[in-house]
Write a protein that holds these residues in place. Structure first.
Motif, PDB file in Angstrom:
ATOM      1  N   LEU A 146       1.111  -1.515   0.206  1.00  0.00           N
ATOM      2  CA  LEU A 146       0.408   0.113  -0.039  1.00  0.00           C
ATOM      3  C   LEU A 146       0.827   1.375  -0.110  1.00  0.00           C
ATOM      4  O   LEU A 146       1.711   1.113   0.766  1.00  0.00           O
ATOM      5  CB  LEU A 146      -0.614   0.164   1.294  1.00  0.00           C
ATOM      6  CG  LEU A 146      -2.033  -0.810   1.522  1.00  0.00           C
ATOM      7  CD1 LEU A 146      -2.005  -0.722   2.450  1.00  0.00           C
ATOM      8  CD2 LEU A 146      -2.945  -0.820   0.324  1.00  0.00           C
ATOM      9  N   THR A 147      -0.032   2.689  -0.503  1.00  0.00           N
ATOM     10  CA  THR A 147       0.885   3.535  -0.246  1.00  0.00           C
ATOM     11  C   THR A 147       0.807   3.990   0.975  1.00  0.00           C
ATOM     12  O   THR A 147      -0.584   4.294   1.187  1.00  0.00           O
ATOM     13  CB  THR A 147       0.023   4.641  -1.711  1.00  0.00           C
ATOM     14  OG1 THR A 147       0.157   4.019  -2.738  1.00  0.00           O
ATOM     15  CG2 THR A 147       0.623   5.645  -1.254  1.00  0.00           C
ATOM     16  N   ARG A 194      -9.392  -3.683   1.259  1.00  0.00           N
ATOM     17  CA  ARG A 194      -9.174  -3.512  -0.460  1.00  0.00           C
ATOM     18  C   ARG A 194      -8.625  -2.522  -0.762  1.00  0.00           C
ATOM     19  O   ARG A 194      -9.376  -1.840  -2.082  1.00  0.00           O
ATOM     20  CB  ARG A 194      -9.793  -4.413  -1.565  1.00  0.00           C
ATOM     21  CG  ARG A 194     -10.874  -5.808  -0.414  1.00  0.00           C
ATOM     22  CD  ARG A 194     -11.374  -6.855  -1.609  1.00  0.00           C
ATOM     23  NE  ARG A 194     -12.376  -5.869  -1.886  1.00  0.00           N
ATOM     24  CZ  ARG A 194     -13.981  -6.001  -1.176  1.00  0.00           C
ATOM     25  NH1 ARG A 194     -13.322  -6.849  -0.326  1.00  0.00           N
ATOM     26  NH2 ARG A 194     -14.872  -5.697  -1.679  1.00  0.00           N
ATOM     27  N   CYS A 242      -6.132   0.670  -1.631  1.00  0.00           N
ATOM     28  CA  CYS A 242      -4.560   1.105  -2.415  1.00  0.00           C
ATOM     29  C   CYS A 242      -3.251   2.214  -1.588  1.00  0.00           C
ATOM     30  O   CYS A 242      -3.042   2.189  -2.093  1.00  0.00           O
ATOM     31  CB  CYS A 242      -4.749   1.505  -4.331  1.00  0.00           C
ATOM     32  SG  CYS A 242      -5.063   0.309  -4.192  1.00  0.00           S
ATOM     33  N   ARG A 243      -4.358   2.286  -0.711  1.00  0.00           N
ATOM     34  CA  ARG A 243      -3.511   4.061   0.125  1.00  0.00           C
ATOM     35  C   ARG A 243      -4.380   4.256   1.894  1.00  0.00           C
ATOM     36  O   ARG A 243      -5.453   4.093   1.454  1.00  0.00           O
ATOM     37  CB  ARG A 243      -4.254   5.453  -1.097  1.00  0.00           C
ATOM     38  CG  ARG A 243      -3.555   6.360  -0.459  1.00  0.00           C
ATOM     39  CD  ARG A 243      -3.640   7.891  -1.811  1.00  0.00           C
ATOM     40  NE  ARG A 243      -3.336   8.908  -0.910  1.00  0.00           N
ATOM     41  CZ  ARG A 243      -3.608   9.993  -0.230  1.00  0.00           C
ATOM     42  NH1 ARG A 243      -5.453   9.483   0.228  1.00  0.00           N
ATOM     43  NH2 ARG A 243      -3.075  11.317   0.186  1.00  0.00           N
ATOM     44  N   ASP A 297      -8.055   5.912   4.571  1.00  0.00           N
ATOM     45  CA  ASP A 297      -8.054   4.941   3.681  1.00  0.00           C
ATOM     46  C   ASP A 297      -9.201   4.439   2.563  1.00  0.00           C
ATOM     47  O   ASP A 297     -10.503   5.634   2.697  1.00  0.00           O
ATOM     48  CB  ASP A 297      -8.071   2.942   3.845  1.00  0.00           C
ATOM     49  CG  ASP A 297      -8.818   2.925   4.728  1.00  0.00           C
ATOM     50  OD1 ASP A 297      -9.729   2.529   3.543  1.00  0.00           O
ATOM     51  OD2 ASP A 297      -9.570   2.288   5.582  1.00  0.00           O
ATOM     52  N   GLY A 348     -10.035   2.441   0.977  1.00  0.00           N
ATOM     53  CA  GLY A 348     -10.513   1.193   0.445  1.00  0.00           C
ATOM     54  C   GLY A 348     -12.369   1.114   0.207  1.00  0.00           C
ATOM     55  O   GLY A 348     -13.473   1.575   0.061  1.00  0.00           O
TER      56      GLY A 348
END
Length: 299
Positions: free
Chosen positions: A164-165, A205, A207-208, A226, A228
């Motif tokens: 993850l970022t 789920r 990404c950041r 997040d 998600g």
């Protein structure tokens, strides 16, 4: 013929009765000299002092002690369960993430393979350290340096393991005040961040993820957000979510609050807010919120 009473014999009997009474007073345990006449006076009732009379008063005391022991044991079980979930559980989740990456996407070259192996070894070592801390009942040694450095290091490691970022935010003024947090506050905020990030890796789920520390005049706020899928409806009330309960209990113990905001498909925001006067040590020689108000830490 009238019965004649010998005056000398009557006086002798009277002396014997007096001697017997004095002997009884002398051999009966008394708490003070003032109590002796009452104990010898047949017109004054004397409280029973037998063992049978003492038993009813001892039994409630024993029951009270037993209840306190049971409550202490239950509190210790809860504390250990919370530490295992937030500490050791977080490291095991990180290990699962690395293995999952390895199974879904094989390393492209030897360098990437060695990097993944090093991550697995580091996470395994961290899990072992967490187990040792539980056995020794110690807080993580890294927290001796305060909150900011260990939390940034954990976030960086989390990003490498999860893919993850991860973004860290904390201004200089807040960093300076956070450096003076009490050990209990440091541990609570560190564990809340760990648990929130672990939940992101397990369920979001995303990404950041962004972790931020923001200080206001009255309180310190830790947020983990997040991008998600968000929490499913009813997830916060679902039985068995020990992590959410543990985060809320850590906040409550320090006079703070925990809020979780989520919209399905738009991510989740976890916000822990703690009042400064509960998490900063009182100035020397002064105690309580009134004295802290003079230093700008009042709630």
């Amino acid at each position: 013929m009238p019965f004649l009473v010998d005056p000398a014999a009557q006086a002798a009997r009277r002396r014997v009765s007096i001697d017997d009474a004095l002997h009884t007073c002398a051999t009966t345990p008394q708490t003070s000299v003032m109590d002796q006449p009452a104990a010898c006076d047949p017109s004054v009732p004397v409280a029973p002092t037998s063992r049978a009379a003492a038993k009813p008063s001892a039994r409630p005391l024993a029951q009270s002690v037993a209840r306190k022991i049971d409550a202490a044991r239950e509190g210790e079980r809860t504390r250990l369960a919370q530490e295992m979930h937030d500490g050791l559980g977080a490291h095991l989740t990180a290990l699962q993430l690395v293995v999952a990456r390895l199974s879904t996407r094989p390393p492209a070259d030897a360098a990437e393979w060695h990097s993944l192996c090093a991550q697995i070894q580091n996470v395994a070592n961290a899990a072992q350290d967490a187990a040792d801390e539980l056995v020794g009942r110690n807080r993580p040694p890294a927290l001796d340096a305060g909150l900011v450095a260990p939390l940034r290091a954990w976030l960086r490691s989390f990003g490498e393991q999860s893919g993850l970022t991860c973004i860290w935010r904390c201004d200089d003024v807040t960093r300076e005040r956070v450096a003076r947090l009490t050990p209990d506050a440091v541990l609570a905020l560190y564990r809340i961040a760990q648990e929130a990030l672990t939940n992101v890796a397990r369920h979001a789920r995303a990404c950041r993820v962004v972790v931020a520390l923001d200080g206001s005049h009255r309180s310190l706020k830790l947020t983990i957000s997040d991008d998600g899928c968000g929490l499913a409806r009813g997830a916060r009330r679902k039985q068995g979510h020990f992590g959410l309960v543990g985060m809320r209990e850590r906040c409550t113990a320090l006079g703070g609050t925990l809020r979780i905001g989520s919209v399905q498909g738009s991510g989740t925001l976890v916000s822990a807010r703690l009042p400064w006067h509960q998490i900063l040590p009182a100035p020397a020689g002064q105690h309580g919120p009134e004295s802290l108000a003079l230093h700008g830490y009042a709630s």
